[in-house]
Design an enzyme around this catalytic site. Structure first.
Site, PDB file in Angstrom:
ATOM      1  N   ARG A   1      11.549  -9.168   0.276  1.00 60.38           N
ATOM      2  CA  ARG A   1      10.997  -9.564   1.582  1.00 60.38           C
ATOM      3  C   ARG A   1      10.012 -10.729   1.503  1.00 60.38           C
ATOM      4  NH1 ARG A   1       8.125  -3.687   1.773  1.00 60.38           N
ATOM      5  NH2 ARG A   1       6.505  -4.025   0.233  1.00 60.38           N
TER       6      ARG A   1
ATOM      7  N   ARG B   1      12.157  -4.317  -0.365  1.00 56.48           N
ATOM      8  CA  ARG B   1      11.392  -4.857  -1.504  1.00 56.48           C
ATOM      9  C   ARG B   1      12.190  -4.855  -2.826  1.00 56.48           C
ATOM     10  NH1 ARG B   1       5.853  -4.718  -3.677  1.00 56.48           N
ATOM     11  NH2 ARG B   1       5.781  -3.711  -5.702  1.00 56.48           N
TER      12      ARG B   1
ATOM     13  N   ASN C   1       9.352  -5.539 -10.260  1.00 55.96           N
ATOM     14  CA  ASN C   1       8.063  -5.840 -10.895  1.00 55.96           C
ATOM     15  C   ASN C   1       7.381  -4.574 -11.428  1.00 55.96           C
ATOM     16  OD1 ASN C   1       6.386  -7.911 -11.808  1.00 55.96           O
ATOM     17  ND2 ASN C   1       4.945  -7.651 -10.101  1.00 55.96           N
ATOM     18  N   ARG C   2       8.192  -3.572 -11.745  1.00 55.65           N
ATOM     19  CA  ARG C   2       7.722  -2.380 -12.448  1.00 55.65           C
ATOM     20  C   ARG C   2       8.684  -2.005 -13.573  1.00 55.65           C
ATOM     21  NH1 ARG C   2       4.504  -3.744  -9.475  1.00 55.65           N
ATOM     22  NH2 ARG C   2       3.109  -2.573  -8.070  1.00 55.65           N
TER      23      ARG C   2
ATOM     24  N   HIS D   1       4.703 -14.384  -5.864  1.00 52.91           N
ATOM     25  CA  HIS D   1       4.910 -13.307  -4.876  1.00 52.91           C
ATOM     26  C   HIS D   1       4.186 -13.668  -3.583  1.00 52.91           C
ATOM     27  CE1 HIS D   1       6.260  -9.894  -7.597  1.00 52.91           C
ATOM     28  NE2 HIS D   1       5.975 -10.849  -8.461  1.00 52.91           N
ATOM     29  N   SER D   2       4.287 -12.754  -2.609  1.00 55.83           N
ATOM     30  CA  SER D   2       3.395 -12.816  -1.460  1.00 55.83           C
ATOM     31  C   SER D   2       3.095 -11.386  -1.035  1.00 55.83           C
ATOM     32  CB  SER D   2       4.027 -13.590  -0.300  1.00 55.83           C
ATOM     33  OG  SER D   2       5.083 -12.873   0.299  1.00 55.83           O
TER      34      SER D   2
ATOM     35  N   TYR E   1      -5.272  -3.588  -8.630  1.00 56.97           N
ATOM     36  CA  TYR E   1      -4.851  -2.199  -8.834  1.00 56.97           C
ATOM     37  C   TYR E   1      -4.024  -2.145 -10.111  1.00 56.97           C
ATOM     38  CZ  TYR E   1      -0.760  -4.050  -6.241  1.00 56.97           C
ATOM     39  OH  TYR E   1       0.282  -4.805  -5.796  1.00 56.97           O
TER      40      TYR E   1
ATOM     41  N   GLU F   1      -0.048 -14.518  -5.648  1.00 55.54           N
ATOM     42  CA  GLU F   1       0.303 -13.986  -4.329  1.00 55.54           C
ATOM     43  C   GLU F   1       0.017 -15.099  -3.320  1.00 55.54           C
ATOM     44  OE1 GLU F   1       1.612 -11.006  -3.697  1.00 55.54           O
ATOM     45  OE2 GLU F   1       1.216  -9.934  -5.560  1.00 55.54           O
TER      46      GLU F   1
HETATM   47  O1  0X9 Z   1       2.538  -4.972  -6.819  1.00 58.68           O
HETATM   48  C1  0X9 Z   1       3.096  -6.023  -7.183  1.00 58.68           C
HETATM   49  O2  0X9 Z   1       4.152  -6.038  -7.810  1.00 58.68           O
HETATM   50  C2  0X9 Z   1       2.446  -7.362  -6.835  1.00 58.68           C
HETATM   51  N1  0X9 Z   1       2.052  -7.388  -5.456  1.00 58.68           N
HETATM   52  S1  0X9 Z   1       3.168  -7.410  -4.267  1.00 58.68           S
HETATM   53  O3  0X9 Z   1       2.474  -7.212  -2.999  1.00 58.68           O
HETATM   54  N2  0X9 Z   1       3.835  -8.840  -4.198  1.00 58.68           N
HETATM   55  O4  0X9 Z   1       4.144  -6.418  -4.532  1.00 58.68           O
HETATM   56  C3  0X9 Z   1       1.212  -7.580  -7.654  1.00 58.68           C
HETATM   57  C4  0X9 Z   1       1.208  -7.081  -9.063  1.00 58.68           C
HETATM   58  C5  0X9 Z   1      -0.071  -7.433  -9.729  1.00 58.68           C
HETATM   59  N3  0X9 Z   1      -0.341  -6.615 -10.855  1.00 58.68           N
HETATM   60  C6  0X9 Z   1      -1.273  -5.610 -10.837  1.00 58.68           C
HETATM   61  N4  0X9 Z   1      -2.030  -5.391  -9.829  1.00 58.68           N
HETATM   62  N5  0X9 Z   1      -1.418  -4.883 -11.931  1.00 58.68           N
HETATM   63 ZN    ZN Z   2       5.796  -9.082  -4.714  1.00 59.90          ZN
END
Ligand code: 0X9
Ligand code: ZN
Length: 466
Positions: free
Chosen positions: A211, A264, A283-284, A337-338, A388, A418
Site C-alpha cells: 500500500r 500490506r 519486512n519481517r 517505505h511510508s 519499535y 519512511e
Molecule cells: O514496520 C515496518 O516494517 C516499517 N514501518 S511501516 O509502517 N512502513 O511498515 C518500519 C520498520 C522499522 N524497523 C523497526 N522499527 N525495528
Molecule cells: Zn512499510
C-alpha cells in the site's frame, strides 16, 4: 495516555461483545478467502469493501506495542494496523462490527469514511490513466509521468523506456526472480562508464509493503533526476553505481490496485488451518534475527513473519540478487517505505547499539538534514528499535551477520526511510493514500538526500577493523 490494560480490555471486550452477539468467528478479511493454489481470486474490485470503515488513532505508550499487537490483530472489526508511531497506533476499523462506542475514549477518528477516500482515488486514477494512455509514449515525459501513480506493468514499461533512452547509464534487468503469482521482479543498475568495475555500489529497494505507493514513485523520481542531471554534473554516477529494485512486492502492489487498497503483505496463501489467511510481511521475513520480536507468528496478522526465515519468493529473489558476484563493492543499502517521515538505522531487533552507531547516526542525521534543506520537511532520525522492535527486517539484514559473512571487510550504511506524510499531517486521510501532487516534492527531497548519502558513505566507508 491510555495504558495497555485499558486499551486491551476495551478492545477485548468489544471483540467478545460482538462475538457473543454474532457467534464467535476469527477475524477474516473479505480478501482472505481460501485460494485454488496459484490462482488469484480477487483481481476484481469488491464493491464497496470499505463501507463503514474508519481510521482511528489510539494513543499507546512506548513499549506497549508487542502486547497490544496480537490483541489488535485478532480482534474482529479491526481490519488492519496501519502505522505505529512512538505514542500512537492508527487502525482501520469496521465500525459495523466494532462501533466507536466500544473503542477507548481517547481513540480519535482521523478518517471517518475510508470508502469515500478510496473511491475518490480510484475515480481520479480512471481519469488520469485514460489521459496518460492517450498520450502514447509522451506519457513517459516527466511532467506527465510524475503527475500520477502507476500500475506495475506501466512501471516496468517506464524503466524499459528509460534504459532504451539512456543505454550508457541504465541497465534494465527484466527479472531477478518471480513472485508467488509468477510476476517478474525487475531491477536496474545505474552508473556511467567511468571506473565501471571499481566504483562503490549502493542498493535501494522499495515496495516491500504493497500500500506504500509513494516508495516506488520516489525511486523512479530520483533515478530520473540522477540521469537528467548527469550531463551537467557527472560526478555522482561517475563515482557510484546504484543497484535498484523499485518494486519488491509486485503481487501485493497489484492487489492494492484491484482488490484491497490498504493491503500490506505479499499474496501467498498460508497452508493449514489459518482461516484462509494470505500473505507474509516481507519486512519481517529476512534472515536477520527472524522471529526474535516485533513480528507475529499468526498468519492473519499484518506483521506475519512467515513459516521460516527467508521463506518468501520475493525475499529469496532479493537476497540472491544482492549476493550476485558483481555486487562485491556495496557500501550502503536503503529500503524505502511510508509513512511518518523517519530515517531509521539499525538495530531494529535489539537495544544493543550497532558497532558503527556514531557513523550510522551521522549518516541518518545527514540524510534528515539534506531533506530539511531541500524542502523544509522535518524527518526524524532515530534507531529503529527506538521506534519499535521488529525482527527479520531488510535493513537489519543489510547491516548484520549474513551480509557480514559475504562482505567481511565492511558493514553497510543501512537505513529504512519512511517517506511522506508525517504522522501529524494525516489530515482527512493522507497516509498511504498520499495525493499524487506529493510525488515530485517527495522525490526532490529524497533525491537531495540520496546524493548527500552517497558522498558521505564513500568518504566514510564502514571498514571492519581486523
Ligand atoms: O514496520 C515496518 O516494517 C516499517 N514501518 S511501516 O509502517 N512502513 O511498515 C518500519 C520498520 C522499522 N524497523 C523497526 N522499527 N525495528
Ligand atoms: Zn512499510
Amino acid at each position: 495516555m491510555v495504558s495497555i490494560t485499558v486499551v486491551a480490555t476495551l478492545i477485548c471486550s468489544a471483540s467478545s461483545a460482538v462475538a457473543a452477539a454474532i457467534g464467535h468467528q476469527h477475524q477474516q478479511h473479505p480478501q482472505q478467502q481460501p485460494l485454488v493454489a496459484g490462482v488469484e481470486p480477487s483481481n476484481t474490485l469488491v464493491a464497496q469493501p470499505y463501507a463503514g470503515h474508519r481510521i482511528v488513532r489510539v494513543p499507546v505508550g512506548f513499549g506497549e506495542r508487542t502486547a497490544l499487537e496480537s490483541v489488535l490483530s485478532s480482534t474482529r472489526g479491526i481490519e488492519s494496523i496501519l502505522v505505529w508511531g512512538t505514542s500512537h497506533v492508527d487502525i482501520q476499523v469496521d465500525a459495523s462490527v466494532l462501533p466507536p462506542s466500544l473503542l477507548p475514549p481517547t481513540a480519535q477518528t482521523i478518517v471517518d469514511n475510508v470508502q469515500s477516500l478510496v473511491d475518490k482515488e480510484m475515480d481520479r486514477l480512471a481519469v488520469s490513466q485514460s489521459r496518460l494512455l492517450a498520450l502514447g509514449n509522451d506519457r513517459f515525459a516527466p511532467d506527465n509521468w510524475f503527475s500520477e501513480y502507476h500500475k506495475y506493468t506501466d512501471i516496468v514499461a517506464w524503466f524499459k523506456d528509460l534504459a532504451a533512452k539512456h543505454p550508457d547509464l541504465v541497465t534494465f534487468i527484466p527479472s531477478i526472480g518471480k513472485t508467488y503469482l509468477k510476476k517478474d521482479i525487475i531491477a536496474i543498475k545505474l552508473t556511467s562508464s567511468v571506473n565501471k568495475l571499481t566504483k562503490p555500489q549502493f542498493w535501494f529497494h522499495s515496495g516491500d509493503h504493497a500500500r506504500e505507493w509513494i516508495g516506488p514513485a520516489t525511486v523512479q523520481y530520483f533515478v530520473h533526476s540522477l540521469i537528467a542531471d548527469h550531463a551537467s554534473n557527472p560526478s555522482l554516477l561517475d563515482s557510484a553505481e546504484l543497484i535498484i529494485v523499485p518494486l519488491m512486492n509486485v503481487d501485493g502492489y497489484e492487489h492494492t490496485w484491484t482488490g484491497n487498497r490498504l493491503w500490506r503483505k505479499n499474496r501467498r496463501p498460508i497452508k493449514g488451518d489459518f482461516f484462509g489467511s494470505i500473505g507474509v510481511d516481507l519486512n519481517r521475513n529476512w534472515p536477520a534475527h527472524w522471529g526474535e520480536g516485533g513480528s507475529s507468528n499468526m498468519p492473519f496478522s499484518d506483521t506475519y513473519m512467515g513459516p521460516e526465515a527467508g521463506s518468501e519468493p520475493e525475499v529469496k529473489a532479493l537476497i540472491e540478487f544482492f549476493k550476485n558476484d558483481n555486487h562485491t563493492r556495496l557500501i550502503g543499502a536503503i529500503d524505502l517505505h511510508s509513512f511518518s517521515q523517519l530515517v531509521l538505522r539499525p538495530y531494529g531487533w535489539t537495544q544493543k547499539p550497532a558497532p558503527d552507531e556514531p557513523l550510522l547516526k551521522k549518516g541518518g542525521d545527514g540524510i534528515r538534514d539534506a531533506i530539511k534543506k531541500a524542502s523544509g520537511k522535518k524527518y526524524v532520525s532515530e534507531r529503529e528499535i527506538d521506534l519499535y522492535a521488529a525482527s527479520g527486517t531488510a535493513s537489519d539484514w543489510f547491516y548484520d551477520e549474513e551480509v557480514q559473512e559475504w562482505l567481511p571487510d565492511r558493514r553497510l550504511y543501512a537505513y529504512t526511510i519512511e517517506l511522506r506524510p508525517s504522522a501529524d499531517e494525516v489530515n482527512g486521510g493522507e497516509g498511504f493514500i498520499l495525493p499524487p501532487e506529493q510525488i515530485i516534492p517527495t522525490g526532490k527531497e529524497i533525491y537531495e538526500a540520496v546524493k548527500w548519502y552517497i558522498e558521505f558513505a564513500i568518504d566514510n566507508v564502514l571498514w571492519v577493523k581486523k
